[in-house]
Design a protein around this motif. Structure first.
Motif, PDB file in Angstrom:
ATOM      1  N   ASP A  82       0.837  -1.209   0.000  1.00 11.52           N
ATOM      2  CA  ASP A  82       0.000   0.000   0.000  1.00 11.52           C
ATOM      3  C   ASP A  82       0.867   1.253   0.000  1.00 11.52           C
ATOM      4  O   ASP A  82       0.544   2.252  -0.659  1.00 11.52           O
ATOM      5  CB  ASP A  82      -0.920   0.005   1.223  1.00 11.52           C
ATOM      6  N   ALA A  83       1.976   1.204   0.754  1.00  8.96           N
ATOM      7  CA  ALA A  83       2.853   2.372   0.830  1.00  8.96           C
ATOM      8  C   ALA A  83       3.410   2.725  -0.544  1.00  8.96           C
ATOM      9  O   ALA A  83       3.518   3.908  -0.901  1.00  8.96           O
ATOM     10  CB  ALA A  83       3.994   2.111   1.813  1.00  8.96           C
ATOM     11  N   GLU A  84       3.760   1.716  -1.312  1.00  9.86           N
ATOM     12  CA  GLU A  84       4.288   1.960  -2.652  1.00  9.86           C
ATOM     13  C   GLU A  84       3.215   2.544  -3.563  1.00  9.86           C
ATOM     14  O   GLU A  84       3.464   3.492  -4.311  1.00  9.86           O
ATOM     15  CB  GLU A  84       4.820   0.662  -3.246  1.00  9.86           C
ATOM     16  N   VAL A  85       2.038   1.959  -3.509  1.00  7.38           N
ATOM     17  CA  VAL A  85       0.945   2.448  -4.350  1.00  7.38           C
ATOM     18  C   VAL A  85       0.617   3.898  -4.007  1.00  7.38           C
ATOM     19  O   VAL A  85       0.472   4.750  -4.894  1.00  7.38           O
ATOM     20  CB  VAL A  85      -0.305   1.565  -4.185  1.00  7.38           C
ATOM     21  N   LEU A  86       0.510   4.190  -2.730  1.00  9.16           N
ATOM     22  CA  LEU A  86       0.155   5.547  -2.313  1.00  9.16           C
ATOM     23  C   LEU A  86       1.243   6.547  -2.663  1.00  9.16           C
ATOM     24  O   LEU A  86       0.957   7.716  -2.938  1.00  9.16           O
ATOM     25  CB  LEU A  86      -0.135   5.573  -0.807  1.00  9.16           C
ATOM     26  N   SER A  87       2.500   6.096  -2.685  1.00  8.46           N
ATOM     27  CA  SER A  87       3.585   7.007  -3.053  1.00  8.46           C
ATOM     28  C   SER A  87       3.477   7.450  -4.502  1.00  8.46           C
ATOM     29  O   SER A  87       4.007   8.493  -4.886  1.00  8.46           O
ATOM     30  CB  SER A  87       4.949   6.333  -2.819  1.00  8.46           C
ATOM     31  N   GLN A  88       2.784   6.666  -5.314  1.00  8.70           N
ATOM     32  CA  GLN A  88       2.612   6.988  -6.728  1.00  8.70           C
ATOM     33  C   GLN A  88       1.223   7.525  -7.057  1.00  8.70           C
ATOM     34  O   GLN A  88       0.918   7.826  -8.214  1.00  8.70           O
ATOM     35  CB  GLN A  88       2.880   5.741  -7.575  1.00  8.70           C
ATOM     36  N   THR A  89       0.372   7.614  -6.051  1.00  4.21           N
ATOM     37  CA  THR A  89      -0.987   8.107  -6.271  1.00  4.21           C
ATOM     38  C   THR A  89      -0.972   9.635  -6.364  1.00  4.21           C
ATOM     39  O   THR A  89      -0.420  10.307  -5.491  1.00  4.21           O
ATOM     40  CB  THR A  89      -1.910   7.674  -5.119  1.00  4.21           C
ATOM     41  N   PRO A  90      -1.564  10.200  -7.397  1.00  5.70           N
ATOM     42  CA  PRO A  90      -1.571  11.658  -7.554  1.00  5.70           C
ATOM     43  C   PRO A  90      -2.159  12.364  -6.334  1.00  5.70           C
ATOM     44  O   PRO A  90      -3.121  11.883  -5.726  1.00  5.70           O
ATOM     45  CB  PRO A  90      -2.463  11.874  -8.789  1.00  5.70           C
ATOM     46  N   THR A  91      -1.575  13.484  -5.986  1.00 13.71           N
ATOM     47  CA  THR A  91      -2.070  14.270  -4.856  1.00 13.71           C
ATOM     48  C   THR A  91      -3.533  14.651  -5.051  1.00 13.71           C
ATOM     49  O   THR A  91      -4.328  14.650  -4.105  1.00 13.71           O
ATOM     50  CB  THR A  91      -1.217  15.538  -4.685  1.00 13.71           C
ATOM     51  N   ALA A  92      -3.908  14.960  -6.286  1.00 13.68           N
ATOM     52  CA  ALA A  92      -5.297  15.330  -6.574  1.00 13.68           C
ATOM     53  C   ALA A  92      -6.248  14.198  -6.212  1.00 13.68           C
ATOM     54  O   ALA A  92      -7.371  14.437  -5.755  1.00 13.68           O
ATOM     55  CB  ALA A  92      -5.455  15.705  -8.041  1.00 13.68           C
ATOM     56  N   ARG A  93      -5.800  12.962  -6.409  1.00 17.37           N
ATOM     57  CA  ARG A  93      -6.657  11.809  -6.082  1.00 17.37           C
ATOM     58  C   ARG A  93      -6.815  11.680  -4.574  1.00 17.37           C
ATOM     59  O   ARG A  93      -7.887  11.313  -4.077  1.00 17.37           O
ATOM     60  CB  ARG A  93      -6.064  10.524  -6.682  1.00 17.37           C
ATOM     61  N   LEU A  94      -5.773  11.963  -3.826  1.00 17.56           N
ATOM     62  CA  LEU A  94      -5.861  11.927  -2.364  1.00 17.56           C
ATOM     63  C   LEU A  94      -6.858  12.974  -1.874  1.00 17.56           C
ATOM     64  O   LEU A  94      -7.684  12.706  -0.988  1.00 17.56           O
ATOM     65  CB  LEU A  94      -4.490  12.189  -1.734  1.00 17.56           C
ATOM     66  N   LEU A  95      -6.771  14.167  -2.455  1.00 13.71           N
ATOM     67  CA  LEU A  95      -7.667  15.247  -2.041  1.00 13.71           C
ATOM     68  C   LEU A  95      -9.112  14.936  -2.410  1.00 13.71           C
ATOM     69  O   LEU A  95     -10.035  15.235  -1.648  1.00 13.71           O
ATOM     70  CB  LEU A  95      -7.226  16.564  -2.684  1.00 13.71           C
ATOM     71  N   GLN A  96      -9.310  14.318  -3.554  1.00 13.38           N
ATOM     72  CA  GLN A  96     -10.663  13.946  -3.952  1.00 13.38           C
ATOM     73  C   GLN A  96     -11.250  12.952  -2.956  1.00 13.38           C
ATOM     74  O   GLN A  96     -12.406  13.088  -2.531  1.00 13.38           O
ATOM     75  CB  GLN A  96     -10.671  13.334  -5.353  1.00 13.38           C
ATOM     76  N   GLU A  97     -10.455  11.958  -2.568  1.00 13.66           N
ATOM     77  CA  GLU A  97     -10.930  10.953  -1.605  1.00 13.66           C
ATOM     78  C   GLU A  97     -11.258  11.612  -0.275  1.00 13.66           C
ATOM     79  O   GLU A  97     -12.263  11.280   0.372  1.00 13.66           O
ATOM     80  CB  GLU A  97      -9.854   9.885  -1.412  1.00 13.66           C
ATOM     81  N   LEU A  98     -10.439  12.571   0.122  1.00 14.69           N
ATOM     82  CA  LEU A  98     -10.670  13.271   1.386  1.00 14.69           C
ATOM     83  C   LEU A  98     -11.975  14.057   1.333  1.00 14.69           C
ATOM     84  O   LEU A  98     -12.774  14.029   2.288  1.00 14.69           O
ATOM     85  CB  LEU A  98      -9.500  14.211   1.675  1.00 14.69           C
ATOM     86  N   LEU A  99     -12.232  14.743   0.234  1.00 15.66           N
ATOM     87  CA  LEU A  99     -13.461  15.519   0.091  1.00 15.66           C
ATOM     88  C   LEU A  99     -14.690  14.616   0.073  1.00 15.66           C
ATOM     89  O   LEU A  99     -15.746  14.958   0.634  1.00 15.66           O
ATOM     90  CB  LEU A  99     -13.414  16.356  -1.185  1.00 15.66           C
ATOM     91  N   VAL A 100     -14.574  13.485  -0.565  1.00 16.26           N
ATOM     92  CA  VAL A 100     -15.694  12.536  -0.605  1.00 16.26           C
ATOM     93  C   VAL A 100     -16.040  12.075   0.802  1.00 16.26           C
ATOM     94  O   VAL A 100     -17.205  11.990   1.181  1.00 16.26           O
ATOM     95  CB  VAL A 100     -15.340  11.329  -1.506  1.00 16.26           C
ATOM     96  N   ARG A 101     -15.011  11.787   1.597  1.00 12.67           N
ATOM     97  CA  ARG A 101     -15.263  11.309   2.956  1.00 12.67           C
ATOM     98  C   ARG A 101     -15.869  12.402   3.820  1.00 12.67           C
ATOM     99  O   ARG A 101     -16.769  12.148   4.635  1.00 12.67           O
ATOM    100  CB  ARG A 101     -13.960  10.801   3.583  1.00 12.67           C
ATOM    101  N   VAL A 102     -15.375  13.629   3.659  1.00 14.19           N
ATOM    102  CA  VAL A 102     -15.929  14.743   4.444  1.00 14.19           C
ATOM    103  C   VAL A 102     -17.392  14.961   4.067  1.00 14.19           C
ATOM    104  O   VAL A 102     -18.254  15.168   4.931  1.00 14.19           O
ATOM    105  CB  VAL A 102     -15.115  16.031   4.194  1.00 14.19           C
ATOM    106  N   ALA A 103     -17.686  14.914   2.773  1.00 14.46           N
ATOM    107  CA  ALA A 103     -19.056  15.141   2.309  1.00 14.46           C
ATOM    108  C   ALA A 103     -19.998  14.057   2.789  1.00 14.46           C
ATOM    109  O   ALA A 103     -21.213  14.286   2.913  1.00 14.46           O
ATOM    110  CB  ALA A 103     -19.074  15.214   0.785  1.00 14.46           C
ATOM    111  N   ALA A 104     -19.472  12.871   3.073  1.00 15.33           N
ATOM    112  CA  ALA A 104     -20.305  11.750   3.493  1.00 15.33           C
ATOM    113  C   ALA A 104     -20.645  11.795   4.980  1.00 15.33           C
ATOM    114  O   ALA A 104     -21.500  11.036   5.453  1.00 15.33           O
ATOM    115  CB  ALA A 104     -19.611  10.433   3.169  1.00 15.33           C
TER     116      ALA A 104
END
Length: 245
Positions: A82-104
């Motif tokens: 997971d650490a490797e995958v997340l290191s390559q995950t775009p920052t925009a995708r992290l922020l999108q996931e965060l916003l989705v969780r907050v909205a929920a």
């Protein structure tokens, strides 16, 4: 680094029997002058091997595995952590996931979010990958194993790059899948290395809200520092040109 030109020519004769150098270049998109220079020097770049393998319908990872220094790639099929995958995950995708969780959360109205491609598609983040798999001694072990000065290894990381051979060695010393080193350098795609299509979604799903928030904030802080340096350099450059004008 590179593969032997003799081994490369032997490989080509098996991959595309009867094909001339001009045929191979035309099929792969590699410039004839580039390949000619590499053959004369006796060393063919991994990027050339990858381009030729793709052109002839061969998985580039398995293509590289046919050369001595990359033999282990054929058997290294461990999935990325997971650490490797997340290191390559775009920052925009992290922020999108965060916003989705907050909205929920209760009391928060759903926020309309534009669809984004969650696949690993932005420029590879080599330094982030090394930091994600580093146990505190990784850089030292790689330097010793590769026979290079620690400062030379650090210089490559500071430039956010590693040679394919050094990336594979880094993966070996970290105890992760060897193919992952090729993915983070951008030499091969995540799909070509066998990463699951759902790798990003699965890794994000296993993050707690706190872990996701901290990871996103760290990325934003790093981005902010980089942008600040860039702005400083641009201002300094403008002042220099104004002084010369």
């Amino acid at each position: 680094m590179s593969v032997s030109a003799i081994a490369f020519q032997r490989w080509i004769s098996q991959l595309a029997p009867g094909s001339s150098t001009a045929d191979v270049c035309r099929q792969s998109g590699v410039k004839r002058s580039t390949l000619a220079q590499q053959l004369v020097r006796g060393k063919v770049a991994e990027t050339t091997v990858v381009a030729v393998a793709r052109a002839y319908g061969r998985n580039p990872v398995l293509g590289l595995a046919e050369f001595e220094q990359y033999r282990e790639l054929a058997a290294s099929i461990a999935p990325p952590t997971d650490a490797e995958v997340l290191s390559q995950t775009p920052t925009a995708r992290l922020l999108q996931e965060l916003l989705v969780r907050v909205a929920a959360r209760p009391g928060h109205a759903p926020a309309p979010l534009a669809a984004t491609d969650s696949r690993i598609a932005e420029p590879a983040a080599v330094k982030q990958w090394v930091e994600a798999i580093d146990d505190g001694e990784l850089r030292h072990r790689v330097s010793v194993a590769a026979g290079i000065a620690p400062q030379n290894y650090s210089a490559q990381l500071s430039a956010n790059r590693l040679t394919p051979e050094l990336a594979v060695r880094t993966a070996r010393e970290a105890g992760v899948g060897l193919r992952n080193g090729l993915v983070v350098t951008g030499l091969v795609t995540a799909a070509e290395a066998g990463w699951p299509p759902s790798a990003v979604e699965d890794a994000l799903g296993r993050l707690s809200d706190a872990e996701l928030t901290l990871l996103a904030s760290e990325r934003l802080a790093t981005l902010g520092r980089a942008l600040k340096r860039q702005e400083h350099e641009e201002r300094a450059s403008r002042r220099a040109w104004d002084h010369l004008a």
